[in-house]
Design an enzyme around this catalytic site. Structure first.
Site, short mmCIF file in Angstrom:
data_model
loop_
_atom_site.label_atom_id
_atom_site.label_comp_id
_atom_site.label_asym_id
_atom_site.label_seq_id
_atom_site.Cartn_x
_atom_site.Cartn_y
_atom_site.Cartn_z
N TYR A 85 -5.41 40.56 -23.90
CA TYR A 85 -6.04 41.88 -23.90
C TYR A 85 -6.16 42.44 -25.31
O TYR A 85 -7.23 42.77 -25.77
CB TYR A 85 -5.25 42.84 -23.00
CG TYR A 85 -5.40 42.50 -21.53
CD1 TYR A 85 -6.54 42.89 -20.83
CD2 TYR A 85 -4.43 41.76 -20.86
CE1 TYR A 85 -6.70 42.55 -19.48
CE2 TYR A 85 -4.59 41.42 -19.52
CZ TYR A 85 -5.73 41.82 -18.84
OH TYR A 85 -5.90 41.48 -17.52
N GLU A 125 -5.95 35.64 -17.94
CA GLU A 125 -6.57 36.96 -17.75
C GLU A 125 -7.24 37.38 -19.04
O GLU A 125 -6.71 37.14 -20.13
CB GLU A 125 -5.53 38.05 -17.40
CG GLU A 125 -5.00 37.98 -16.01
CD GLU A 125 -3.99 39.09 -15.70
OE1 GLU A 125 -4.05 40.17 -16.32
OE2 GLU A 125 -3.14 38.85 -14.83
N ASN A 168 -2.51 35.64 -20.94
CA ASN A 168 -3.33 36.79 -20.59
C ASN A 168 -3.66 37.50 -21.90
O ASN A 168 -2.75 37.85 -22.65
CB ASN A 168 -2.57 37.74 -19.67
CG ASN A 168 -2.23 37.10 -18.33
OD1 ASN A 168 -2.64 35.97 -18.05
ND2 ASN A 168 -1.50 37.81 -17.49
N ARG A 174 -7.92 32.61 -9.47
CA ARG A 174 -6.48 32.78 -9.63
C ARG A 174 -6.03 33.95 -8.76
O ARG A 174 -6.51 35.07 -8.95
CB ARG A 174 -6.14 33.03 -11.10
CG ARG A 174 -4.70 33.34 -11.35
CD ARG A 174 -4.35 33.47 -12.83
NE ARG A 174 -2.99 33.93 -12.90
CZ ARG A 174 -2.59 35.10 -13.43
NH1 ARG A 174 -3.46 35.90 -14.01
NH2 ARG A 174 -1.33 35.44 -13.40
N GLU A 211 3.33 37.41 -16.62
CA GLU A 211 3.66 38.44 -17.61
C GLU A 211 5.09 38.94 -17.59
O GLU A 211 5.36 40.09 -17.22
CB GLU A 211 2.69 39.64 -17.47
CG GLU A 211 1.27 39.30 -17.79
CD GLU A 211 0.43 40.53 -18.14
OE1 GLU A 211 0.94 41.66 -18.05
OE2 GLU A 211 -0.73 40.35 -18.54
N HIS A 248 3.62 37.88 -9.06
CA HIS A 248 2.86 38.89 -9.79
C HIS A 248 3.43 40.25 -9.39
O HIS A 248 2.71 41.12 -8.90
CB HIS A 248 1.36 38.75 -9.50
CG HIS A 248 0.47 39.33 -10.58
ND1 HIS A 248 -0.52 38.62 -11.20
CD2 HIS A 248 0.44 40.56 -11.13
CE1 HIS A 248 -1.13 39.40 -12.10
NE2 HIS A 248 -0.57 40.58 -12.06
C1 PNW Z 1 -1.92 42.83 -16.67
N1 PNW Z 1 0.16 47.04 -21.16
O1 PNW Z 1 -1.08 43.93 -16.80
C2 PNW Z 1 -1.62 42.33 -15.27
O2 PNW Z 1 -1.32 40.97 -15.19
C3 PNW Z 1 -2.63 42.76 -14.27
O3 PNW Z 1 -2.00 42.83 -13.04
C4 PNW Z 1 -3.27 44.05 -14.68
O4 PNW Z 1 -4.09 44.61 -13.72
C5 PNW Z 1 -4.05 43.77 -15.96
O5 PNW Z 1 -3.22 43.21 -16.95
C6 PNW Z 1 -4.74 44.99 -16.56
O6 PNW Z 1 -3.80 45.95 -16.92
C7 PNW Z 1 -0.84 44.67 -17.92
O7 PNW Z 1 0.51 48.21 -20.95
C8 PNW Z 1 -0.36 45.95 -17.71
O8 PNW Z 1 0.09 46.56 -22.32
C9 PNW Z 1 -0.03 46.74 -18.79
C10 PNW Z 1 -0.19 46.22 -20.06
C11 PNW Z 1 -0.68 44.93 -20.26
C12 PNW Z 1 -1.00 44.16 -19.18
#
Ligand code: PNW
Length: 492
Positions: A340, A398, A338, A120, A210, A164
């Protein structure tokens, strides 16, 4: 015990020995039937992913490409923002980044060494339209043709993200970026143009990456480009233009792309995880996922803003037409999320029937302080997508983490914390697929360390360590881990 004794023989010997001893029969049968002392007994068929599950990695243009002035690329809001003193840690910028623009062939080879079947990447809008609209720049598009050809020659499927976050600066200057619906329209034209010229080679497009990050951080908190802190009314209107841009882009892609092209999005869904997996909390987490994503995923999937969102916004609610809502909710072929970090939710008697629970100070996080470790998020995210909106094709677009990677004297990076993180998330993802949740693939963020937005180069998310002085890429322990996951199609 001698290494020459086979697993089966060992079982027999152990069983025979135990028979003659006074060991309790239960332990005896346990040992001989499961043979827990052999490596072969570790990792069973129940941890398998579905056949054909698509394993991939991800990056994004501004984070890896560099070459910001080459072949006619126009400036983006991230060039401007990162060059303002104090906006990015150590005043870093993406002028060179991973120099991927020149090293893409080498980078395809490191993908190949992992044996990923999908990649991707994102197209930098200002490479293709240096001013955002108007005359296209064929040389900019040519880079992505070369990249895609290289991927296909190596049997790696390209998945292309159209936005992006590197908005052409000219659109920010002339119309106020996403504050204006002119940007939504310009985005659709650009998306249609790229799809028209790449869909002979690319079968999957994501419109926007995002909403929940670039709109909130760029236009409300000012932490990301363009660094604005808009008042609520203008801010909600900006959110609306972002989802409108998505919807118009879906229509433009459908109009211009070759038949068989699929379109979706990649959203950092606010994933609500029940504090305890009992029915009341699960129901609360489901309701919460709809409400806490009202401005983005919910309106995209349902074609309306929730009553609670509009009521809470009051006079600051976005202004829109019924036609806008129809465009925004143009049906998609798939959805990407994505994943996290989780939002824990519990059931209560409040009007909406849920409360989100704050993370205590002791909650573990990775090198990025926002990245709380909650593997269940990758189980509940796709489950909610399938249950709430009946999404039939889901990708994890992601998932990954930052780690304080420091090479040893021999250059190796033993990122055991990243392996721990990935193993736990993949275990929960496998739990989802084993229950029939339609997740078709997984893109690990990221192929290699790169420009981590306002954190500059301090937080590393890569499977490959990048030495930014030499541009050397070195596989970390997590790369070896991921290669095994892919080779065995199981959690390793
Ligand atoms: C994503 N937060 O960004 C993005 O899609 C990527 O470009 C980035 O490198 C990756 O996650 C890791 O950070 C985020 O603050 C940036 O919660 C900030 C946050 C979440 C996702």
């Amino acid at each position: 015990m001698s290494r020459k004794v086979s697993r089966r023989t060992f079982g027999k010997i152990a069983g025979a020995g135990a028979l003659a001893s006074t060991a309790p029969p239960a332990l005896n049968s346990f040992v001989s039937s499961q043979d827990l002392r052999t490596p072969e007994s570790i990792g069973t068929a129940s941890r398998q992913f579905p056949k054909g599950f698509l394993w991939g990695t991800a990056t994004a243009s501004y984070q890896v490409e560099g070459a910001v002035k080459e072949d006619g690329r126009g400036p983006s809001i991230w060039d401007t923002f990162s060059h303002m003193p104090g906006k990015v840690v150590n005043n870093a910028n993406g002028d060179v980044a991973d120099d991927h623009y020149h090293r893409y062939k080498e980078d395809v080879q490191i993908m190949k060494s992992l044996d990923v079947r999908a990649y991707r990447f994102s197209v930098a809008w200002p490479r293709v339209f240096p001013q955002g609209d108007g005359a296209p720049n064929p040389k900019g598009l040519d880079f992505y043709k070369r990249l895609v050809d290289e991927l296909l020659a190596n049997n790696i499927q390209p998945f292309c993200t159209l936005y992006h976050w590197d908005l052409p600066q000219s659109l920010q200057d002339r119309v106020g970026g996403w504050e204006s619906r002119d940007t939504s329209k310009a985005f659709a034209d650009y998306a249609g143009f790229v799809a028209e010229h790449l869909s002979d080679r690319v079968k999957h497009f994501f419109t926007i990456n995002e909403f929940g990050a670039f709109v909130e951080l760029g236009y409300r908190t000012g932490i990301h480009a363009p660094g604005l802190r808009l008042p609520p009314g203008r801010f909600n209107q900006t959110r609306h233009h972002a989802v409108l841009g998505h919807g118009l882009a879906v229509q433009a892609i459908r109009a211009k792309a070759k038949p068989g092209t699929k379109v979706g999005l990649a959203e950092n869904l606010n994933i609500c995880v029940p504090v305890i997996e009992t029915e009341p909390h699960i129901e609360a987490a489901t309701r919460a996922t709809r409400e806490l994503n009202a401005q983005y995923m919910t309106v995209i999937q349902e074609g309306k803003y929730t009553d609670a969102y509009l009521a809470a916004a009051g006079a600051n609610a976005p202004k829109f037409t019924p036609e806008d809502l129809k465009s925004i909710s143009t049906p998609l072929d798939f959805a990407g999320i994505n994943v996290y970090t989780p939002t824990y939710v519990r059931a209560d008697n409040s009007p909406l029937g849920f409360t989100s629970v704050h993370h205590p100070h002791s909650f573990p996080h990775m090198a990025s302080t926002w990245l709380f470790v909650g593997p269940e998020a990758i189980y509940w995210g796709p489950r909610h997508m399938a249950r709430i909106w009946n999404v039939k094709e889901i990708y994890i677009t992601e998932n990954g983490c930052s780690s304080a990677d420091i090479p040893g004297v021999d250059g190796t990076v033993d990122d055991t914390d990243r392996v721990m993180y990935l193993r736990n998330y993949l275990t929960q993802l496998q739990r989802a697929t084993s229950e029939g949740v339609p997740v078709r693939g997984y893109f690990l963020w990221s192929l290699m360390d790169n420009f981590e937005w306002a954190d500059g180069y301090t937080n590393r998310f890569g499977l490959h360590y990048v030495d930014y002085t030499t541009q050397k890429r070195t596989p970390k322990l997590s790369a070896a881990f991921y290669r095994e996951v892919i080779a065995r199609n199981t959690v390793t």
